[in-house]
Structure formats: C-alpha cells, structure tokens
Write an enzyme that holds these catalytic residues in place. Structure first.
Site, PDB file in Angstrom:
ATOM      1  N   LYS A 134      -6.675 -15.607   6.292  1.00 21.34           N
ATOM      2  CA  LYS A 134      -6.697 -15.609   4.820  1.00 21.34           C
ATOM      3  C   LYS A 134      -5.617 -14.700   4.241  1.00 21.34           C
ATOM      4  O   LYS A 134      -4.890 -15.084   3.327  1.00 21.34           O
ATOM      5  CB  LYS A 134      -8.086 -15.141   4.352  1.00 21.34           C
ATOM      6  N   ASN A 135      -5.500 -13.486   4.784  1.00 22.87           N
ATOM      7  CA  ASN A 135      -4.603 -12.504   4.171  1.00 22.87           C
ATOM      8  C   ASN A 135      -3.129 -12.737   4.507  1.00 22.87           C
ATOM      9  O   ASN A 135      -2.255 -12.055   3.963  1.00 22.87           O
ATOM     10  CB  ASN A 135      -5.033 -11.083   4.527  1.00 22.87           C
ATOM     11  N   CYS A 167     -13.267  -2.980  -8.569  1.00 20.89           N
ATOM     12  CA  CYS A 167     -13.568  -3.732  -7.356  1.00 20.89           C
ATOM     13  C   CYS A 167     -14.675  -2.958  -6.648  1.00 20.89           C
ATOM     14  O   CYS A 167     -14.692  -1.723  -6.705  1.00 20.89           O
ATOM     15  CB  CYS A 167     -12.319  -3.801  -6.497  1.00 20.89           C
ATOM     16  N   ARG A 203      -8.611   0.381  -6.387  1.00 24.10           N
ATOM     17  CA  ARG A 203      -7.546  -0.569  -6.047  1.00 24.10           C
ATOM     18  C   ARG A 203      -6.557  -0.824  -7.195  1.00 24.10           C
ATOM     19  O   ARG A 203      -6.391  -1.953  -7.659  1.00 24.10           O
ATOM     20  CB  ARG A 203      -8.153  -1.887  -5.557  1.00 24.10           C
ATOM     21  N   ASP A 248     -11.006  -3.542   7.404  1.00 23.42           N
ATOM     22  CA  ASP A 248     -11.718  -4.818   7.260  1.00 23.42           C
ATOM     23  C   ASP A 248     -12.678  -5.093   8.421  1.00 23.42           C
ATOM     24  O   ASP A 248     -13.372  -6.117   8.411  1.00 23.42           O
ATOM     25  CB  ASP A 248     -10.718  -5.976   7.107  1.00 23.42           C
ATOM     26  N   ARG A 290     -15.740 -16.234   0.829  1.00 22.28           N
ATOM     27  CA  ARG A 290     -14.374 -15.897   0.387  1.00 22.28           C
ATOM     28  C   ARG A 290     -13.422 -15.824   1.569  1.00 22.28           C
ATOM     29  O   ARG A 290     -12.222 -16.087   1.419  1.00 22.28           O
ATOM     30  CB  ARG A 290     -14.366 -14.527  -0.315  1.00 22.28           C
TER      31      ARG A 290
HETATM   32  N1  EPU Z   1      -3.323   1.462  -3.635  1.00 17.95           N
HETATM   33  C1  EPU Z   1      -2.941   2.227  -4.708  1.00 17.95           C
HETATM   34  N2  EPU Z   1      -2.001   1.701  -5.568  1.00 17.95           N
HETATM   35  C2  EPU Z   1      -1.438   0.481  -5.377  1.00 17.95           C
HETATM   36  C3  EPU Z   1      -1.827  -0.283  -4.253  1.00 17.95           C
HETATM   37  C4  EPU Z   1      -2.774   0.225  -3.389  1.00 17.95           C
HETATM   38  O1  EPU Z   1      -3.416   3.331  -4.904  1.00 17.95           O
HETATM   39  O2  EPU Z   1      -0.584   0.077  -6.180  1.00 17.95           O
HETATM   40  C5  EPU Z   1      -4.299   2.013  -2.677  1.00 17.95           C
HETATM   41  C6  EPU Z   1      -5.581   1.195  -2.594  1.00 17.95           C
HETATM   42  O3  EPU Z   1      -6.480   1.503  -3.630  1.00 17.95           O
HETATM   43  C7  EPU Z   1      -6.084   1.560  -1.214  1.00 17.95           C
HETATM   44  C8  EPU Z   1      -4.795   1.708  -0.414  1.00 17.95           C
HETATM   45  O4  EPU Z   1      -3.761   1.915  -1.376  1.00 17.95           O
HETATM   46  O5  EPU Z   1      -6.734   2.793  -1.281  1.00 17.95           O
HETATM   47  C9  EPU Z   1      -4.417   0.535   0.457  1.00 17.95           C
HETATM   48  O6  EPU Z   1      -4.584  -0.660  -0.278  1.00 17.95           O
HETATM   49  P1  EPU Z   1      -3.672  -1.930  -0.060  1.00 17.95           P
HETATM   50  O7  EPU Z   1      -2.786  -2.099  -1.235  1.00 17.95           O
HETATM   51  O8  EPU Z   1      -3.045  -1.905   1.292  1.00 17.95           O
HETATM   52  O9  EPU Z   1      -4.768  -3.081  -0.091  1.00 17.95           O
HETATM   53  P2  EPU Z   1      -4.544  -4.541  -0.657  1.00 17.95           P
HETATM   54  O10 EPU Z   1      -3.152  -4.946  -0.421  1.00 17.95           O
HETATM   55  O11 EPU Z   1      -5.108  -4.632  -2.033  1.00 17.95           O
HETATM   56  C10 EPU Z   1      -5.093  -5.820   1.566  1.00 17.95           C
HETATM   57  C11 EPU Z   1      -6.079  -6.850   2.011  1.00 17.95           C
HETATM   58  C12 EPU Z   1      -7.460  -6.214   2.087  1.00 17.95           C
HETATM   59  C13 EPU Z   1      -7.405  -5.067   3.098  1.00 17.95           C
HETATM   60  C14 EPU Z   1      -6.317  -4.059   2.674  1.00 17.95           C
HETATM   61  C15 EPU Z   1      -6.124  -2.935   3.665  1.00 17.95           C
HETATM   62  C16 EPU Z   1      -5.100  -8.905   1.186  1.00 17.95           C
HETATM   63  C17 EPU Z   1      -5.161 -10.046   0.246  1.00 17.95           C
HETATM   64  N3  EPU Z   1      -6.058  -7.964   1.064  1.00 17.95           N
HETATM   65  O12 EPU Z   1      -5.519  -5.383   0.281  1.00 17.95           O
HETATM   66  O13 EPU Z   1      -8.353  -7.220   2.555  1.00 17.95           O
HETATM   67  O14 EPU Z   1      -8.645  -4.427   3.151  1.00 17.95           O
HETATM   68  O15 EPU Z   1      -5.054  -4.740   2.512  1.00 17.95           O
HETATM   69  O16 EPU Z   1      -5.798  -3.436   4.903  1.00 17.95           O
HETATM   70  O17 EPU Z   1      -4.227  -8.847   2.042  1.00 17.95           O
HETATM   71  C18 EPU Z   1     -10.434  -8.269   2.858  1.00 17.95           C
HETATM   72  O18 EPU Z   1      -9.827  -9.220   3.388  1.00 17.95           O
HETATM   73  O19 EPU Z   1     -11.687  -8.141   2.902  1.00 17.95           O
HETATM   74  C19 EPU Z   1      -9.661  -7.246   2.149  1.00 17.95           C
HETATM   75  C20 EPU Z   1     -10.203  -6.427   1.264  1.00 17.95           C
END
Ligand code: EPU
Length: 417
Positions: free
Chosen positions: A22-23, A115, A120, A303, A395
């Site tokens: 998915k990701n 969330c 996030r 995850d 999801r």
């Molecule tokens: N963060 C910030 N600011 C930003 C972006 C992120 O503070 O602008 C923080 C987040 O709040 C978190 C950390 O940085 O504390 C890491 O978050 P990241 O941005 O890596 O997460 P994401 O890109 O929103 C993806 C996956 C998630 C997975 C995380 C971590 C996708 C679509 N989602 O989320 O997947 O948990 O990386 O590996 O790729 C899931 O599939 O259940 C899921 C939540």
C-alpha cells in the site's frame, strides 16, 4: 459497521501470498500526475486506501481503468486539488501536493487535521517546497502552493519523513536544477517510488541512503511498474504464526525488507528459513521475551509495533516496547489489557509482562495496525473475540479474513447489530 468474530486457539498452518505494498502504491499512483500519457501500475493491493487514491486521481483529471493493473492517464489537470472529503479519509492524499505543483505550478490540498496515532504535521513538506521557491499559504484549512517552476535546493529534514521525502522527490524531478535531500527516508517504499520515477526518465541518485540527489528535467514520460510486496502485511502473518505457535510459509515477499522483524522473531524463539522470496516460520512452543524500539528503516518498523506487542503479551517474561516515531501509537494497549494482557505505559515506553493467557472478549480497533494487533491477539486467545472497527483494517490489508482462514483461522466478518 462490520466486525470480526474470531475463535482463538488454532495453530496457524499453511501458505499465504503477500499483496502489493500500500505505502509504495500510494506515492507511485500520485507520481502519475507528473507525466501525461498512459502509466500502467501492476500489483496494486485491493485495499480501501488505494480506492481513495483511485477516486482522487479522476477528480484531478485522470482517466483510469479498472483492475489490479491500473492504467492511469492524466493528459489534462482539471482540478489541481485534493479536497477535504478525501484527505480526511486518507492523509496520504497529500502526496499529490508535490507532483501537482511541479506539473502545473499550482496545488490546493486540504490540511489533514488530527490523526489517532499522532499529530502528523506536514511542516517539513511545506518548508522544503518553500525553500524550492513555492509560495505557500495555509488558510481555511487548505495548503495553497504556487510556483512557476520550482528551483532545485538543498533540503535537510529534521527527521526522515517517508511521505515528505516522496513529495519532495517527486516535486524535484521537474524542478530547475539539482535538489539534495539530506536525512532522507530510506524505506523500501521510497526506493520503489524512485525506481518508477527513473523509469519515467527522472535523474535520481542515492535512493535507499540518507542523501538523495535529484537533477530536475523538463519532462517525464509514462512507463510500467510492478509494486513491491507489502513488508508490513508479510510481517503481520509472520507474527501471527509465532503468536499461535504455528508453521506458516509466507510467499512473494522480499525477505531483506523484513530483516529487523526476522531478527526479533528469532530472539523470541521462532525458527526462520528463507528461500528466495519465501519465508518459512516455525513458531516456538515457548515465546521468549525481548525488547523492541521502533525506528526509521532499517530499524524495527512502527507499523509492526502493535502486532509484535500482541505476541509479547504471551512471552515468558517481561519485554519493553519503545515507540519513537508516533506519539500516540499505544492505543491497542487498553484493548489488549481487556483481553487479559499485563501492560503498563509510561510515555513512549510500554512494559509488557508476559505469560498471561489472553481471553476472548469484545475489543475495538482504533487504527490500521492496532486492528491487526487485536486480530493476532484474538487468534491466540482462548475463546471468542469480537473486533469492531474493522474498516480500519480494510484500509491496508487485502481480504485479511480470507488469508487467515486459508491458514486455518476461525474468523468471520459480520455486521454489527
Ligand atoms: N513529521 C513531522 N512533520 C512532517 C512530517 C512528519 O513532524 O512534516 C513527523 C511525524 O509526525 C512522525 C515522524 O515525523 O512523528 C515520521 O512521520 P513520517 O512523515 O515518516 O510518516 P508518514 O510519511 O506520514 C508513512 C507511512 C505510515 C508509517 C510512517 C512511518 C505512508 C502512506 N504512510 O507515514 O504508514 O507509519 O511513514 O514509517 O507511507 C500505516 O501504513 O499504517 C502507516 C501509518
């Protein structure tokens, strides 16, 4: 609203094949915005988050076919927008921000809001695009971004954001000049996106490391790509096998993407055999305790934290689980406690006192991975468990009840009264 009814106590056994990730699929579908013409994306998982992206792309102007191999064509961007209705159902809708801005110089994307697993924010995405010359306003719950052409820039992420790295990498492919992303995410899903961008003609180096260099080009051309297997789905089946003392063969995976989990499964006493794209697990008769700390790839994935904690509740001894990625990712804990687990949480650390027999009861899933954790606990528990809130699991897991049933589990989906 649907729920799962699970009769526990069955040792899982047999073979299961992993679906597409998915990701990886989500950013790759978003990347089709970058180039007009026919993109063919294969091995998409049939999960509801992908359906959201399949609704968002036509809203923007795409023609899409049906089926597992999706043909996407976006010759004209009709609405360079991700509306709140879609973003609130799936935060990853914000992955269209970078590609829309790069392709048509304008993007309007709803702010995702809260969330369940943490705040996030998107500040790192926004700051990076601003550094690349975009004018961005945040008003009325929307991000509005404008840039005639983005300028290549050196970006340093405070922490390695996965979708942030993907958004900026996509935006940078059509920018003027070279973008360097430092402290980039190294997840396999980021690498899979990079492979597709390169097939489209993007010039990118360093994917899979913490420094990614993207040399902008004038235009990209569509191509064909097969999505990598879902390491989190594969990991969920492996953990379920260990928790039920079962013997399971997980097919069609990339074992090296699961290195951190496989090491921890060996520590709790499981026997693991790898043959090409197949992982065979023989669950231990006695589960040993261990400690896990979630970290960006190649560390232990956040995850899989909830699912692994369900397994540790049955270990003979005390384990420590530390979550470092999301500030609110222990919502499965009170539900596991309702099933008889002994877990105490202090800040980002959970102390799991194992060797407790889990007993079936009614529990509620609060997010995607928490629901997988509750299903694993239910499969291992004595008696019947009813898991409500199963839309969360849909999801990100394709036909989970069919796959678990094929492994001998007693699980059925039914409507809540
Ligand atoms: N963060 C910030 N600011 C930003 C972006 C992120 O503070 O602008 C923080 C987040 O709040 C978190 C950390 O940085 O504390 C890491 O978050 P990241 O941005 O890596 O997460 P994401 O890109 O929103 C993806 C996956 C998630 C997975 C995380 C971590 C996708 C679509 N989602 O989320 O997947 O948990 O990386 O590996 O790729 C899931 O599939 O259940 C899921 C939540």
């Amino acid at each position: 609203m649907e729920k799962f009814i699970i009769e526990g106590g069955v040792r899982l056994g047999g073979e299961v094949t992993v679906s597409g990730a998915k990701n990886a699929a989500l950013p790759i579908l978003a990347s089709t915005i970058l180039a007009p013409g026919r993109h063919t994306i294969e091995n998409l998982p049939m999960v509801s988050d992908i359906k959201v992206m399949r609704t968002l792309l036509p809203y923007i102007g795409a023609h899409i076919s049906n089926g597992r191999a999706l043909v996407v064509e976006i010759d004209e961007i009709k609405r360079p927008e991700a509306p709140y209705e879609l973003v609130k159902t799936m935060r990853a809708s914000s992955l269209v921000l970078g590609p829309l801005l790069a392709r048509c110089g304008y993007a309007k994307v709803a702010l995702p809001g809260g969330c369940t697993i943490g705040a996030r924010p998107l500040n790192m995405h926004i700051n990076a695009l601003r550094a690349m010359g975009a004018e961005i306003t945040l008003e009325h719950g929307y991000i509005e971004a404008r840039a005639k052409r983005l300028e290549g820039q050196e970006i340093l992420f405070d922490n390695p954001t996965v979708t942030g790295t993907e958004n900026i990498m996509m935006a940078a492919t059509l920018a003027n000049g070279t973008t360097i992303i430092r402290n980039a995410a190294r997840e396999p899903e980021v690498v899979d996106l990079t492979l597709y961008l390169k097939k489209m003609g993007a010039k990118i180096k360093g994917e899979g490391t913490d420094t990614i260099v993207i040399e902008g080009t004038e235009r990209l051309s569509p191509s064909t790509h097969r999505i990598i297997p879902d390491r989190i789905e594969a990991g969920t089946f492996l953990i379920a096998a260990a928790a039920t003392h079962g013997t399971v063969t997980v097919k069609g995976c990339i074992p090296e993407h699961l290195d951190a989990l496989l090491l921890k499964l060996k520590e709790i006493g499981a026997a693991i055999e790898i043959m090409g794209d197949v992982i065979h697990i023989n669950g231990p008769s006695k589960i040993k305790p261990t400690n896990i700390t979630t970290l960006p790839y190649p560390g232990f994935p956040t995850d899989l934290q909830a699912q692994f904690m369900a397994l540790l509740t049955m270990a003979e001894g005390t384990s420590i689980v530390t979550e470092t990625i999301f500030e609110n990712r222990f919502q499965h804990v009170p539900e596991l406690v309702r099933m008889g687990a002994d877990i105490t949480v202090e800040g980002m650390t959970a102390v799991v006192k194992g060797a407790k027999k889990l007993v079936g009861t009614e529990v509620t899933a609060t997010d995607l991975r928490a629901s997988a954790s509750l299903i694993i606990a239910a499969l291992a528990a004595e008696g019947t468990t009813e898991v409500s809130g199963v839309y969360h699991i849909d999801r990100g897991y394709e036909k989970i009840e069919d796959k678990f049933s094929a492994l001998g589990a007693n699980i059925k989906r039914c409507m809540e009264e």
